[in-house]
Scaffold this motif. Structure first.
Motif, PDB file in Angstrom:
ATOM      1  N   ASN A  79       0.820  -1.226   0.000  1.00 28.12           N
ATOM      2  CA  ASN A  79       0.000   0.000   0.000  1.00 28.12           C
ATOM      3  C   ASN A  79       0.849   1.270   0.000  1.00 28.12           C
ATOM      4  OD1 ASN A  79      -2.473  -1.200  -0.197  1.00 28.12           O
ATOM      5  ND2 ASN A  79      -2.987  -0.994   1.961  1.00 28.12           N
ATOM      6  N   GLY A  80       1.934   1.274  -0.781  1.00 28.85           N
ATOM      7  CA  GLY A  80       2.768   2.459  -0.911  1.00 28.85           C
ATOM      8  C   GLY A  80       3.732   2.704   0.225  1.00 28.85           C
ATOM      9  N   ARG A  81       3.810   1.791   1.187  1.00 28.43           N
ATOM     10  CA  ARG A  81       4.705   1.936   2.335  1.00 28.43           C
ATOM     11  C   ARG A  81       5.746   0.827   2.328  1.00 28.43           C
ATOM     12  NH1 ARG A  81       5.277   6.122   4.963  1.00 28.43           N
ATOM     13  NH2 ARG A  81       5.950   4.941   6.743  1.00 28.43           N
ATOM     14  N   ILE A  82       6.991   1.187   2.650  1.00 27.91           N
ATOM     15  CA  ILE A  82       8.048   0.182   2.778  1.00 27.91           C
ATOM     16  C   ILE A  82       7.699  -0.672   3.988  1.00 27.91           C
ATOM     17  CG2 ILE A  82      10.499  -0.217   3.158  1.00 27.91           C
ATOM     18  CD1 ILE A  82      10.904   2.655   1.911  1.00 27.91           C
ATOM     19  N   HIS A  83       7.665  -1.978   3.768  1.00 26.85           N
ATOM     20  CA  HIS A  83       7.161  -2.900   4.777  1.00 26.85           C
ATOM     21  C   HIS A  83       8.242  -3.838   5.325  1.00 26.85           C
ATOM     22  CE1 HIS A  83       4.912  -6.321   6.351  1.00 26.85           C
ATOM     23  NE2 HIS A  83       5.331  -7.062   5.356  1.00 26.85           N
ATOM     24  N   TYR A  84       9.132  -4.304   4.457  1.00 24.80           N
ATOM     25  CA  TYR A  84      10.053  -5.379   4.827  1.00 24.80           C
ATOM     26  C   TYR A  84      11.253  -5.300   3.896  1.00 24.80           C
ATOM     27  CZ  TYR A  84      11.393 -10.349   5.629  1.00 24.80           C
ATOM     28  OH  TYR A  84      12.031 -11.524   5.940  1.00 24.80           O
ATOM     29  N   VAL A  85      12.438  -5.584   4.413  1.00 26.27           N
ATOM     30  CA  VAL A  85      13.641  -5.660   3.585  1.00 26.27           C
ATOM     31  C   VAL A  85      14.208  -7.057   3.756  1.00 26.27           C
ATOM     32  CG1 VAL A  85      15.929  -4.707   3.124  1.00 26.27           C
ATOM     33  CG2 VAL A  85      14.067  -3.187   3.876  1.00 26.27           C
ATOM     34  N   GLU A  86      14.230  -7.788   2.649  1.00 24.07           N
ATOM     35  CA  GLU A  86      14.721  -9.166   2.678  1.00 24.07           C
ATOM     36  C   GLU A  86      16.203  -9.195   2.323  1.00 24.07           C
ATOM     37  OE1 GLU A  86      12.884 -13.240   1.186  1.00 24.07           O
ATOM     38  OE2 GLU A  86      13.553 -11.985  -0.480  1.00 24.07           O
ATOM     39  N   VAL A  87      16.997  -9.734   3.245  1.00 23.34           N
ATOM     40  CA  VAL A  87      18.427  -9.919   3.041  1.00 23.34           C
ATOM     41  C   VAL A  87      18.681 -11.401   3.288  1.00 23.34           C
ATOM     42  CG1 VAL A  87      20.749  -9.212   3.697  1.00 23.34           C
ATOM     43  CG2 VAL A  87      18.846  -7.594   3.926  1.00 23.34           C
ATOM     44  N   MET A  88      18.869 -12.135   2.218  1.00 20.23           N
ATOM     45  CA  MET A  88      18.993 -13.588   2.313  1.00 20.23           C
ATOM     46  C   MET A  88      20.180 -13.991   3.194  1.00 20.23           C
ATOM     47  SD  MET A  88      16.432 -14.618   0.682  1.00 20.23           S
ATOM     48  CE  MET A  88      16.697 -16.352   0.445  1.00 20.23           C
ATOM     49  N   PRO A  89      20.099 -15.181   3.790  1.00 19.06           N
ATOM     50  CA  PRO A  89      21.199 -15.662   4.617  1.00 19.06           C
ATOM     51  C   PRO A  89      22.530 -15.624   3.858  1.00 19.06           C
ATOM     52  CG  PRO A  89      19.294 -17.044   4.945  1.00 19.06           C
ATOM     53  CD  PRO A  89      18.969 -16.113   3.803  1.00 19.06           C
ATOM     54  N   SER A  90      23.488 -14.925   4.448  1.00 13.21           N
ATOM     55  CA  SER A  90      24.803 -14.714   3.825  1.00 13.21           C
ATOM     56  C   SER A  90      25.676 -13.998   4.856  1.00 13.21           C
ATOM     57  CB  SER A  90      24.653 -13.826   2.588  1.00 13.21           C
ATOM     58  OG  SER A  90      24.107 -12.565   2.956  1.00 13.21           O
ATOM     59  N   GLU A  91      26.917 -13.745   4.500  1.00 16.63           N
ATOM     60  CA  GLU A  91      27.774 -12.966   5.396  1.00 16.63           C
ATOM     61  C   GLU A  91      27.245 -11.540   5.539  1.00 16.63           C
ATOM     62  OE1 GLU A  91      30.170 -13.856   7.555  1.00 16.63           O
ATOM     63  OE2 GLU A  91      29.503 -15.837   6.939  1.00 16.63           O
ATOM     64  N   THR A  92      26.704 -10.992   4.446  1.00 15.57           N
ATOM     65  CA  THR A  92      26.093  -9.663   4.515  1.00 15.57           C
ATOM     66  C   THR A  92      24.906  -9.690   5.465  1.00 15.57           C
ATOM     67  OG1 THR A  92      26.791  -9.123   2.261  1.00 15.57           O
ATOM     68  CG2 THR A  92      24.962  -7.842   3.172  1.00 15.57           C
ATOM     69  N   GLY A  93      24.092 -10.714   5.354  1.00 17.76           N
ATOM     70  CA  GLY A  93      22.944 -10.858   6.238  1.00 17.76           C
ATOM     71  C   GLY A  93      23.354 -10.951   7.696  1.00 17.76           C
ATOM     72  N   ARG A  94      24.374 -11.740   7.968  1.00 17.21           N
ATOM     73  CA  ARG A  94      24.880 -11.884   9.341  1.00 17.21           C
ATOM     74  C   ARG A  94      25.347 -10.529   9.876  1.00 17.21           C
ATOM     75  NH1 ARG A  94      26.313 -16.294  11.873  1.00 17.21           N
ATOM     76  NH2 ARG A  94      26.494 -17.498   9.944  1.00 17.21           N
ATOM     77  N   SER A  95      26.075  -9.788   9.054  1.00 20.29           N
ATOM     78  CA  SER A  95      26.580  -8.475   9.457  1.00 20.29           C
ATOM     79  C   SER A  95      25.431  -7.509   9.756  1.00 20.29           C
ATOM     80  CB  SER A  95      27.474  -7.911   8.353  1.00 20.29           C
ATOM     81  OG  SER A  95      27.855  -6.600   8.649  1.00 20.29           O
ATOM     82  N   ILE A  96      24.414  -7.520   8.917  1.00 19.43           N
ATOM     83  CA  ILE A  96      23.265  -6.633   9.128  1.00 19.43           C
ATOM     84  C   ILE A  96      22.535  -7.005  10.415  1.00 19.43           C
ATOM     85  CG2 ILE A  96      20.952  -6.094   8.230  1.00 19.43           C
ATOM     86  CD1 ILE A  96      22.272  -5.972   5.441  1.00 19.43           C
ATOM     87  N   ARG A  97      22.316  -8.298  10.634  1.00 16.55           N
ATOM     88  CA  ARG A  97      21.628  -8.725  11.856  1.00 16.55           C
ATOM     89  C   ARG A  97      22.426  -8.305  13.101  1.00 16.55           C
ATOM     90  NH1 ARG A  97      17.702 -12.666  13.758  1.00 16.55           N
ATOM     91  NH2 ARG A  97      17.088 -13.019  11.627  1.00 16.55           N
ATOM     92  N   GLU A  98      23.749  -8.456  13.061  1.00 19.32           N
ATOM     93  CA  GLU A  98      24.586  -8.065  14.186  1.00 19.32           C
ATOM     94  C   GLU A  98      24.519  -6.548  14.435  1.00 19.32           C
ATOM     95  OE1 GLU A  98      28.420  -9.676  13.154  1.00 19.32           O
ATOM     96  OE2 GLU A  98      27.837 -11.715  13.735  1.00 19.32           O
ATOM     97  N   LYS A  99      24.526  -5.769  13.351  1.00 23.44           N
ATOM     98  CA  LYS A  99      24.447  -4.306  13.507  1.00 23.44           C
ATOM     99  C   LYS A  99      23.116  -3.904  14.133  1.00 23.44           C
ATOM    100  CE  LYS A  99      27.577  -3.037   9.789  1.00 23.44           C
ATOM    101  NZ  LYS A  99      27.710  -2.425   8.457  1.00 23.44           N
ATOM    102  N   ILE A 100      22.020  -4.520  13.680  1.00 26.71           N
ATOM    103  CA  ILE A 100      20.704  -4.200  14.256  1.00 26.71           C
ATOM    104  C   ILE A 100      20.697  -4.527  15.738  1.00 26.71           C
ATOM    105  CG2 ILE A 100      18.250  -4.812  14.273  1.00 26.71           C
ATOM    106  CD1 ILE A 100      18.472  -5.214  11.212  1.00 26.71           C
ATOM    107  N   THR A 101      21.266  -5.677  16.107  1.00 27.16           N
ATOM    108  CA  THR A 101      21.316  -6.077  17.508  1.00 27.16           C
ATOM    109  C   THR A 101      22.121  -5.070  18.329  1.00 27.16           C
ATOM    110  OG1 THR A 101      21.108  -8.401  16.891  1.00 27.16           O
ATOM    111  CG2 THR A 101      21.996  -7.943  19.074  1.00 27.16           C
ATOM    112  N   MET A 102      23.234  -4.602  17.798  1.00 24.59           N
ATOM    113  CA  MET A 102      24.075  -3.628  18.504  1.00 24.59           C
ATOM    114  C   MET A 102      23.397  -2.263  18.620  1.00 24.59           C
ATOM    115  SD  MET A 102      28.011  -4.509  17.423  1.00 24.59           S
ATOM    116  CE  MET A 102      27.833  -3.786  15.819  1.00 24.59           C
ATOM    117  N   CYS A 103      22.564  -1.905  17.654  1.00 21.38           N
ATOM    118  CA  CYS A 103      21.892  -0.603  17.671  1.00 21.38           C
ATOM    119  C   CYS A 103      20.758  -0.537  18.686  1.00 21.38           C
ATOM    120  CB  CYS A 103      21.317  -0.286  16.292  1.00 21.38           C
ATOM    121  SG  CYS A 103      22.553   0.123  15.056  1.00 21.38           S
ATOM    122  N   LYS A 104      20.226  -1.689  19.073  1.00 21.69           N
ATOM    123  CA  LYS A 104      19.077  -1.700  19.989  1.00 21.69           C
ATOM    124  C   LYS A 104      19.473  -1.238  21.374  1.00 21.69           C
ATOM    125  CE  LYS A 104      16.155  -5.077  17.773  1.00 21.69           C
ATOM    126  NZ  LYS A 104      15.461  -6.310  17.901  1.00 21.69           N
TER     127      LYS A 104
END
Length: 104
Positions: A79-104
């Motif tokens: 409905n015109g709104r960004i809802h979800y960003v899919e980052v498939m399992p990978s080293e990039t994905g692991r890095s993004i998940r770790e950064k989100i965890t650290m930002c919380k």
């Protein structure tokens, strides 16, 4: 609790999304980036999955538009709104998940 903004936690992901939206001439999505919130990481349990939600909707049974970035992230829009960003399992994905965890 303070909002976790994409621009503060994952500026490199924001820049990639911005480039994709500019290339595809999507000004309404570009406007959302400045205040886009990371509300939750994907609940799949895979430590190398970097996918995250930007609202509190769930994907089940909703029609979404997918916009692919240069690195292969899939930005889902509902409905015109960004809802979800899919980052498939990978080293990039692991890095993004770790950064989100650290930002919380």
């Amino acid at each position: 609790m303070e909002k976790l903004l994409l621009k503060d936690c994952l500026p490199e992901v924001l820049e990639e999304m911005k480039a994709a939206f500019e290339q595809k001439e999507m000004p309404k999505l570009l406007k959302q980036l400045e205040t886009l919130e990371i509300t939750e990481v994907c609940e799949c349990g895979d430590a190398s999955c970097g996918s995250f939600y930007t609202d509190h909707l769930r994907r089940d049974n909703i029609e979404v538009e997918g916009i692919r970035t240069e690195s292969g992230f899939l930005v889902e829009v509902y409905n015109g709104r960004i809802h979800y960003v899919e980052v498939m399992p990978s080293e990039t994905g692991r890095s993004i998940r770790e950064k989100i965890t650290m930002c919380k």
